[in-house]
Every structure is written in C-alpha cells, then in structure tokens.
Design an enzyme around this catalytic site. Structure first.
Site, mmCIF file in Angstrom:
data_model
loop_
_atom_site.group_PDB
_atom_site.id
_atom_site.type_symbol
_atom_site.label_atom_id
_atom_site.label_comp_id
_atom_site.label_asym_id
_atom_site.label_seq_id
_atom_site.Cartn_x
_atom_site.Cartn_y
_atom_site.Cartn_z
ATOM 1 N N HIS A 14 1.959 -11.865 8.947
ATOM 2 C CA HIS A 14 2.591 -11.934 10.264
ATOM 3 C C HIS A 14 2.051 -10.878 11.227
ATOM 4 O O HIS A 14 2.354 -10.917 12.412
ATOM 5 C CB HIS A 14 4.111 -11.808 10.137
ATOM 6 C CG HIS A 14 4.575 -10.460 9.678
ATOM 7 N ND1 HIS A 14 4.857 -10.174 8.363
ATOM 8 C CD2 HIS A 14 4.825 -9.312 10.362
ATOM 9 C CE1 HIS A 14 5.265 -8.926 8.251
ATOM 10 N NE2 HIS A 14 5.251 -8.382 9.453
ATOM 11 N N ASP B 124 3.634 -13.458 1.976
ATOM 12 C CA ASP B 124 3.308 -13.007 3.335
ATOM 13 C C ASP B 124 2.195 -11.967 3.255
ATOM 14 O O ASP B 124 2.449 -10.759 3.257
ATOM 15 C CB ASP B 124 4.559 -12.438 4.008
ATOM 16 C CG ASP B 124 4.299 -11.981 5.433
ATOM 17 O OD1 ASP B 124 3.204 -12.255 5.965
ATOM 18 O OD2 ASP B 124 5.187 -11.338 6.026
ATOM 19 N N SER C 101 4.597 -2.767 8.302
ATOM 20 C CA SER C 101 4.240 -3.960 7.536
ATOM 21 C C SER C 101 2.843 -3.830 6.947
ATOM 22 O O SER C 101 1.886 -3.487 7.655
ATOM 23 C CB SER C 101 4.289 -5.201 8.440
ATOM 24 O OG SER C 101 5.589 -5.669 8.579
#
Length: 699
Positions: free
Chosen positions: A465, A545, A640
């Site tokens: 993402h 992810d 992230s």
C-alpha cells in the site's frame, strides 16, 4: 439519666441482690492484691451515703450507669474528673464491704452481671480514668500505683494480641479474599440490576478494600498467584470493570483515582507489586496498562479465548459488518504484568453508549476475563503528509552569524550507493504516501537456467500500500522518500521568507534547500529501483500486503542498520548486532522485539500469543501483533514496511521476525505484522523460486 444495655430493667428483675455492688467492689479489690484500682473505683462515684447499709440497697443500674458515663467515649481526652469526696467515699465503702462478706457470696452475686462487667473492664483498660486529688493523699497514691500496674499488664496483653494477629495464615488470607470477592460481586450485581448507583457502589468497594486484612499494614509473608486464586482474578476483573467501563466519565475522575490507588495498595500487600515495579512514595498515581500474553501466562480461559477468536476469523464476512478498522485484541491488562488478567479489548473508531451496554451483556461470559471498549482503530502504517505548518509572525530579528547544522526529519546515508535498511521510502511521483524500506531479499535460483537472469539481483521489500498505485503499474522508488524531502524543502523555503534578504539565517535556509534539490536530482538520475510485483489481498484469512522492488545493480544491498542512522536507546545495537543474520520462523510468545521505522524510529515491544481480529476492506481479518513495552508507543504513520527484529540469544546479530503493515491509529500501542515465514512462502508460491535474506553463494 441515659441507660445502657438495659441495665435499669435488669435491676428491677433482680432487686433482691442488694449486696451486689459491694461484692463487686470486693472482687475488684481482691484481684489487685488488696490495692484499689482507679478504674474499679468508679463503680459508685455519685454515692453520698456513708452508711454501708444504704450502700447495699443502692440502685445497681444507677451505679453501673454512672461508671459508664464517667468513662464516656465521647470525651475528647477520654478522661473524666470527679470530686475527691466521692472517690474517698467509694474507697471507704469498698474496704468496709470487703471485710464483711465472703468470697463465695461475692462470686454468686457476680454471676448475674457477668455480661455487664466485662465491657466495663474493657473500657477501663483502654481508657484510664484520671481523678482529681482527694483529701486522703495516701489513698490516692495507692490507687495510682494499682492503676499503673493494671494498665501495664493490659498493655502487654494487647501487644501480644496484636503480634498474634500479625501471624496470619495462608488459609486466612484466602478466606479474606473470598469474602472480599463475595462483597464485590454483590455490588456489581446491584449495579447491573440498577439497585445501587455507581457513586455509592464505588464508595462501598473502596471501604471493602480498606477492611481487607486490617491488621496487616505491610506485605504478607506469602506470595499469592493469580493463576491459582480464582477469587483474586474475579476481584481484579471487578475493579477493572469499574475503572474501564463504569467510571470513564469525567464526573467520576476523583472516585476512579481513589479506587485505583486503593487497588494498588491491595496488590502491593499481596506481593503482586514490588518496589521495583512502581515507587509509590514518589506520589505518582499508578495507571492501568496493557501487556502481551506471553509464554509464561497460564491463566485459565486462555485456551478457550484463543479458540473463540480463531472461530471468529473463519466466519463468512458477508454476514458480518462493522466499522472500518474496528478490532478485538486479546491482551493482559493491569498495573503490572504479574497483577494483570486476561482482557478482551474492543477498539471502535466511533465509540457510542450502546457499546458500553454491550460490555454489560458480555460481562458474565467469562468469570475471570475482563472486557472493555475504547476509541481506537486499525489503520495502515503508511504516512499521508498533510499541509505544511505556517507561522503568523511576519519577520524574526536576526541573530549573530554562526554555522548552522540542519537535521532533516528522515535518515540520510553517508554513502548514497549503500543504503541501510529502515530508511524512508516512496514512489517517485507520490505526493503524500510514504513508508519504510524493510530490508533486502535475494532469490535463490540455484542452477536453474530459467531464472539465471535473477541470480545476482537484489530486491527490496516494503508494504504494497506504500508503493502500489492505480496510475502506474511499475513505479520507480526513491530512498530517502521523495515525499519527506519535498515536504522538508517547502518548510525551509517558507521559513526563509520570514527573514530579510541577505541575512545569515535566510542564506542558511536557502543553502539547505539547495542541497535538497541536488539530492533529489541525483536520485532521479540514479534510480534506486522499480516495483516488479506486489499485492494487498486476503490469502487464507491472512493479509498479504507487501511488494518487491528490483534494486539497481549500482547499489550495494546489505541487511544492516548502518552506522549513519540516528542513535538507538539500546546501547547493545552496535557492531555485529547491526546485521540481520537469521530468519525467525518459530515465534515465541512474549519475545522481545523492536523495529526502526522511518517515522517513529526505534521502538520496542513483545509478541502476543493470540492474534488480533479486525474489520478492514469489507472483510474480517486476523494478524499477529506486537504490544508496545516498556513505553506505550510502537508504531505510527510512515512506519509501514519496517522489519520486526529481535536480538539473537545464541550468537551476535539480529533475527528477522516479520514486517509491520498496520497499527492502532488512536493509541499506537499495537503493531500488526506479517511473519517472515508467510512472506517467503507467498513469494515462493508466486515466483516459484526460494528467497532468503542472504545473497546466493556462487556454485
């Protein structure tokens, strides 16, 4: 005259015992070796009849009533004063009757008032009666001597009694815990049935804690275990239910503080809180915290709780709907890890009153598992840079010329062609989204000629993402982040406009802006790498992810933290402990881990044994997670892709546990991650080759 214990009625029923007061005086005189006790001398202080015969016919109730009033507990000094005449008369009467009556008759008459005499003597022992000096000096000296002897004897008795009370047994402690549990359970039942108000209930609960082992001020000589004491677990649950659910309103802030402090001393008395855990003398009020469920946790209901959450993740998401980011986290909650109990934390981005009502319904689901709801939610750990802060002042006075040293809000490598892990990262065209470079992976092609072109390639990994975009299929990636550098440049340019042209300050700001432009231009000419594959999807009820970036061959890729990064709170992260040397497939609950994110830098925590369940992207998902420890912060936006690392125990170096992908956006104490084993397994399923954190060896 006020009568106590119905003494006046007793006299009317036994009026024939006219010799009782004198005989009672004789018995008191004999027990003190013919010396008159000052307390017993108070039996008939108001008598004005010197005739012994009249004394025998005196009202017994009046005699004892006067004695009680003369040592009234309502007197501030607990001492009363009488006239010397009355004292002399009473002494004279006692001596007269002691010579005219036998001991057997005295004992017979005392039996009728046996239950009355004991309370009076108890009051006398505890509260000595001081008299004024009478005309008979010798009698006064005798009374004083006898009183001192009696008080010394009674004082030793009380001291021995107190010592015996301190020698409490383990059975007595468990009985006291059981009684406290029953009282608190009754209070909680009354609350849920609207029989009692919360304000009154918390006051009663505080009083019950005050009455727990009242003779023991310090710690008990035993160690009580939460695993073995069901009463203690239930007590903890009730207190936590008060603090987390019933007293959350600001109107109860004072009651909440008092209950928490009383609960703290309760746990300290049971040795569940040590001086090393918290220093109460500092005056800082203890607070509730969350802790991970480690491998040493053997609390009942833990296995059952894990089974329920596992079954929940297998449910069909089409029949479930909840707020985006809502989650259920199984944790421990309490003041310290040793004093914590199993807890289910419900995180909701839009917390409402009906959610607290839901907790009341679920309260009896587990007898020793606490449940509470809080405003919190799971969100991606990528950062979306907002607007640049501005100042209202037009200008700032100039200062003396000096050499300025700027420190950018992101890590910069000493060698731009040797980029360590955990640096900031973004796509070349991104304007807001930025994340963290996790590390490097290397394909293990072996002798297969079909993959020979990838044999010497290096790949960086981060969250999908962060780098995937609908506008571009295979975007170029920049390290450090293009988003952070551009934002930093705008801040410096805006700040330089507040200084006059030609000033030393404005010149310094513009020089730093120029250096940023030079670095951005160099990065565009020397591209770090390009995204070749990535996905953000639910695979086997797990979130996948991550994306891999093929790194330009001119860059040297090593899984090391590097020496150019900012200093770490852990002084052992030096030399060999800067290098990632092993993959950790078997994660031990309670394992101490850390991460270095581009946003929050170094933070540490512990692995939780049970997964967190949350609702995101229209589906029910689960994930392993880290609970922040010892500080209550683990991750934030911009982290992230950061690798979850741990120090190896059997050798120097670091072990790779997984990669961070989400966190709880409100409190930021949980870090959700994908285990490295799942990442490598998914990569193998997609690419059909093995991957590792070390380059492939030749031959």
């Amino acid at each position: 005259m006020v009568r106590f214990f119905g003494l006046n009625k007793e006299k009317n029923e036994e009026k024939e015992n006219t010799d009782l007061p004198a005989d009672n005086e004789q018995n008191a005189a004999e027990t003190s070796s013919s010396n008159v006790s000052g307390n017993e001398e108070r039996i008939d202080p108001n008598s004005r009849d010197t005739n012994p015969e009249n004394a025998n016919n005196d009202d017994a109730s009046t005699t004892f009533g006067s004695s009680i009033q003369s040592s009234s507990i309502f007197s501030r000094g607990r001492m009363t004063y009488g006239t010397g005449a009355s004292s002399s008369m009473a002494t004279s009467e006692m001596r007269s009757h002691s010579s005219g009556h036998s001991r057997s008759k005295n004992s017979k008459n005392l039996q009728g008032f046996k239950d009355v005499g004991k309370p009076l003597r108890a009051v006398s022992f505890l509260n000595p009666v001081k008299e004024e000096e009478s005309q008979d000096t010798q009698n006064t000296l005798d009374v004083s001597s006898s009183t001192s002897s009696t008080l010394a004897t009674s004082g030793n008795a009380r001291e021995n009694s107190f010592t015996s009370r301190r020698s409490i047994t383990l059975e007595y402690i468990h009985k006291s815990l059981s009684e406290l549990e029953e009282n608190l359970v009754d209070i909680m039942d009354d609350i849920h049935q609207d029989v009692i108000s919360i304000s009154k209930a918390v006051i009663e609960a505080i009083e019950y804690f005050k009455e727990f082992l009242p003779t023991t001020r310090d710690r008990i000589p035993y160690r009580i275990s939460l695993e073995k004491s069901s009463s203690l677990r239930k007590i903890n649950k009730i207190v936590l239910h008060f603090l987390d659910n019933l007293l959350v309103s600001d109107a109860f802030s004072n009651s909440r503080s008092i209950l928490l402090r009383r609960f703290y001393f309760f746990l300290k008395k049971l040795n569940l809180i040590t001086d090393d855990d918290l220093i109460s003398e500092s005056g800082v009020l203890p607070c509730l915290s969350v802790f991970c469920i480690g491998s040493h946790c053997n609390l009942p209901s833990m296995d059952k709780l894990g089974m329920i959450l596992d079954e929940l993740t297998k449910m069909d998401s089409s029949i479930i709907s909840d707020q985006e980011g809502a989650f259920i986290a199984p944790i421990l909650r309490g003041i310290t890890p040793k004093s914590s109990i199993l807890t289910i934390m419900f995180g909701l981005p839009n917390l409402q009153h009906e959610h607290y009502e839901m907790i009341k319904v679920l309260y009896s689901l587990f007898p020793d598992v606490h449940m509470y709801c809080v405003k919190d939610y799971i969100k991606k750990a990528a950062s979306a840079v907002g607007s640049i802060p501005s100042h209202t002042a037009a200008t700032i006075d100039t200062i003396a010329p000096t050499k300025f040293q700027f420190s950018p809000p992101y890590a910069v490598s000493e060698n731009p062609l040797e980029l360590p892990i955990s640096m900031s990262l973004s796509t070349e065209t991104s304007a807001k989204i930025t994340g963290t470079l996790g590390g490097y992976l290397f394909p293990q092609t072996g002798s297969d000629e079909k993959f020979s072109q990838f044999a010497s390639c290096s790949f960086a990994i981060t969250c999908a993402h962060v780098v995937l975009s609908e506008k571009q299929d295979y975007p170029n990636v920049m390290v450090p982040s293009n988003v952070l550098q551009t934002s930093y440049k705008k801040v410096l340019t805006k700040e330089s406009d507040r200084y006059p042209d030609g000033s030393v300050e404005k010149t310094a700001f513009l020089e730093e802006v120029q250096r940023i432009d030079q670095n951005l231009n160099w990065q565009k000419s020397n591209k770090f790498g390009q995204v070749v594959w990535g996905e953000r999807a639910i695979v086997d009820h797990r979130l996948s992810d991550f994306a891999i970036i093929k790194v330009n061959s001119s860059f040297k890729c090593q899984n090391t933290l590097g020496n150019g990064l900012k200093s770490f709170p852990d002084p052992t992260l030096r030399f060999q402990n800067l290098h990632v040397k092993r993959k950790i497939f078997k994660m031990k609950p309670g394992m101490k881990v850390f991460k270095i994110g581009a946003s929050t830098g170094y933070t540490s925590g512990e692995l939780n044994s049970t997964k967190l369940v949350y609702w995101a992207d229209g589906k029910l998902q689960s994930s392993e997670f880290v609970v922040a420890s010892p500080t209550p912060l683990f991750a934030s936006a911009g982290d992230s892709g950061a690798w979850i690392l741990t120090k190896l125990e059997d050798r120097l170096g670091l072990g790779l546990v997984g990669m961070l992908h989400s966190y709880d956006g409100e409190q930021r104490q949980f870090g959700l991650f994908t285990p490295i084993g799942d990442i490598l397994e998914r990569l193998h399923a997609v690419t059909k080759i093995q991957w590792d954190i070390d380059p492939q060896l030749d031959g």
